[in-house]
Enzyme design. Sequence first.
Site, PDB file in Angstrom:
ATOM      1  N   GLN A 213      -6.500 -18.707  69.378  1.00 59.98           N
ATOM      2  CA  GLN A 213      -7.302 -18.036  70.422  1.00 59.98           C
ATOM      3  C   GLN A 213      -6.791 -16.630  70.709  1.00 59.98           C
ATOM      4  O   GLN A 213      -7.158 -16.029  71.728  1.00 59.98           O
ATOM      5  CB  GLN A 213      -7.274 -18.850  71.722  1.00 59.98           C
ATOM      6  CG  GLN A 213      -7.816 -20.252  71.590  1.00 59.98           C
ATOM      7  CD  GLN A 213      -9.321 -20.309  71.334  1.00 59.98           C
ATOM      8  OE1 GLN A 213     -10.044 -19.339  71.562  1.00 59.98           O
ATOM      9  NE2 GLN A 213      -9.794 -21.432  70.848  1.00 59.98           N
ATOM     10  N   LYS A 236     -12.842 -18.693  64.143  1.00 60.88           N
ATOM     11  CA  LYS A 236     -12.811 -18.195  65.533  1.00 60.88           C
ATOM     12  C   LYS A 236     -12.704 -16.676  65.557  1.00 60.88           C
ATOM     13  O   LYS A 236     -12.690 -16.063  66.607  1.00 60.88           O
ATOM     14  CB  LYS A 236     -11.641 -18.827  66.286  1.00 60.88           C
ATOM     15  CG  LYS A 236     -11.817 -20.343  66.448  1.00 60.88           C
ATOM     16  CD  LYS A 236     -10.687 -20.936  67.239  1.00 60.88           C
ATOM     17  CE  LYS A 236     -10.554 -22.417  67.050  1.00 60.88           C
ATOM     18  NZ  LYS A 236     -11.420 -23.220  67.915  1.00 60.88           N
ATOM     19  N   CYS A 374      -9.626 -30.680  73.535  1.00 61.23           N
ATOM     20  CA  CYS A 374      -8.449 -31.055  72.716  1.00 61.23           C
ATOM     21  C   CYS A 374      -7.148 -30.685  73.417  1.00 61.23           C
ATOM     22  O   CYS A 374      -6.151 -30.347  72.764  1.00 61.23           O
ATOM     23  CB  CYS A 374      -8.489 -30.437  71.329  1.00 61.23           C
ATOM     24  SG  CYS A 374      -9.845 -31.036  70.344  1.00 61.23           S
TER      25      CYS A 374
HETATM   26  N1  PMP Z   1      -5.136 -24.336  68.602  1.00 61.89           N
HETATM   27  C1  PMP Z   1      -5.942 -23.802  69.507  1.00 61.89           C
HETATM   28  C2  PMP Z   1      -5.372 -23.073  70.671  1.00 61.89           C
HETATM   29  C3  PMP Z   1      -7.326 -23.934  69.358  1.00 61.89           C
HETATM   30  O1  PMP Z   1      -8.139 -23.412  70.270  1.00 61.89           O
HETATM   31  C4  PMP Z   1      -7.835 -24.632  68.251  1.00 61.89           C
HETATM   32  C5  PMP Z   1      -9.336 -24.829  68.074  1.00 61.89           C
HETATM   33  N2  PMP Z   1      -9.997 -25.255  69.217  1.00 61.89           N
HETATM   34  C6  PMP Z   1      -6.938 -25.141  67.332  1.00 61.89           C
HETATM   35  C7  PMP Z   1      -5.601 -24.975  67.528  1.00 61.89           C
HETATM   36  C8  PMP Z   1      -7.401 -25.889  66.114  1.00 61.89           C
HETATM   37  O2  PMP Z   1      -8.127 -25.015  65.282  1.00 61.89           O
HETATM   38  P1  PMP Z   1      -8.923 -25.572  64.027  1.00 61.89           P
HETATM   39  O3  PMP Z   1      -9.740 -26.733  64.511  1.00 61.89           O
HETATM   40  O4  PMP Z   1      -9.755 -24.405  63.591  1.00 61.89           O
HETATM   41  O5  PMP Z   1      -7.917 -25.970  63.013  1.00 61.89           O
END
Ligand code: PMP
Length: 416
Positions: A213, A236, A374
Amino acid sequence: MSVASVIHSETDFDVRKIREDFPILKQQVHGKPLVYLDNAATSQKPQVVIDAITRYYTLENSNIHRGVHYLSSQATMAYENTRTILKDFLNAASEKEILFVRGTTEGINLVAQSYGRTFFKEGDEIIISAMEHHSNIVPWQIVCEQTGAKLRIIPMNERGELLPDAYEKLFTPRTKFVSIVHVSNSLGTINPVKEMIAMAHCYGVPVLLDGAQAVQHLTVDVRELDCDFYVFSGHKIYGPTGVGVLYAKQELLEKMPPYQGGGDMIRSVTFEKTTFNELPYKFEAGTPNIVGGISMTAGIRYLQSIGIEAIGAYEHELLEYGTEVLSSIRGLRLIGTAKNKTGILSFVLDNVHPHDVGTFLDVEGIAIRTGHHCTQPVMQFFKVPATSRASLAMYNTKEEIDILADAIKKVMKVFS
Ligand code: PMP
């Protein structure tokens, strides 16, 4: 009047022009102009990224590193060129320090399984924080199970800020690793990572930063931060899904065993013994997401053409506006009010479940995310089952925040 046609910020930032570059934003959802405020889950893609994907499959598609024919060398050149762009983007010392992975999640799992499983032992301690995404908790729990190491958690305050004194107190001679989020996805907090890394290094402990982020909002210079590992996801940062980056200091990568075995990561194979390829290929087994790498960097170049500092400043202006507008709604409580934040507006409403908020807003054409994001431990800390989260990107506008606020007021009226 459409949202795109009314925007003009006080700054020189030309949001209207930027919005023109994102075709998806032009559509209507449930008969209303789309208001896309779910950027922390994934950002939309500019036309240059879509074009890079089309161009790759139209003109360049071939497997890389193995072929001598024209297409293969074109694809290899394009793919390896993206590594150089990424090295410069993060200010890494060498392309050897840039590994392509599937995303943040895979990057952290790679470090946990390769570095952690090799170097942690019974009784060792790994520090993470109270605001981690599950992808920066579970891989460490798995490696703890495998090695007998234990997790230690940096606490936070009610604003959603980590406590520096408590952090320092966690260090013991058993501390072997620190893994922390640069910017929280559910709270927006920008952690003081430079100071936190310096402290860990005083104790000789390496640090991984989860930058999922951060990279799309802040300038990240891995050498200035002096982090040992840095991970982020392409989707992202205006790129495609299924590709991301793990930066790691070369001296650490040299000591780490491969994460996966297969093609490309070897130098020679016999049934008796395999020797591994040089960096970074030692960590890149199998055919990678070639089009993903190439188009991710198209997104990064697009972002650089606008200027990350200008983007950060504009998003901050939106955040301040959004904080003021949402705070004035009676019965709305913001979750995550750190002094140093990116554009995350997480909130709960009195007597309305976040899922009802999300469903109601969807009918108004507004895309936000509801749930635990999450980060279940964050929800437990704030004693809420879930939050509603509006997350901002460079193409959002104050008018969209007004549309969001009006819709929230309507939800409250319906449920009161
Ligand atoms: N860390 C953070 C702070 C996130 O916001 C996210 C995605 N929501 C992730 C890890 C995991 O990223 P990805 O699902 O693209 O592997």
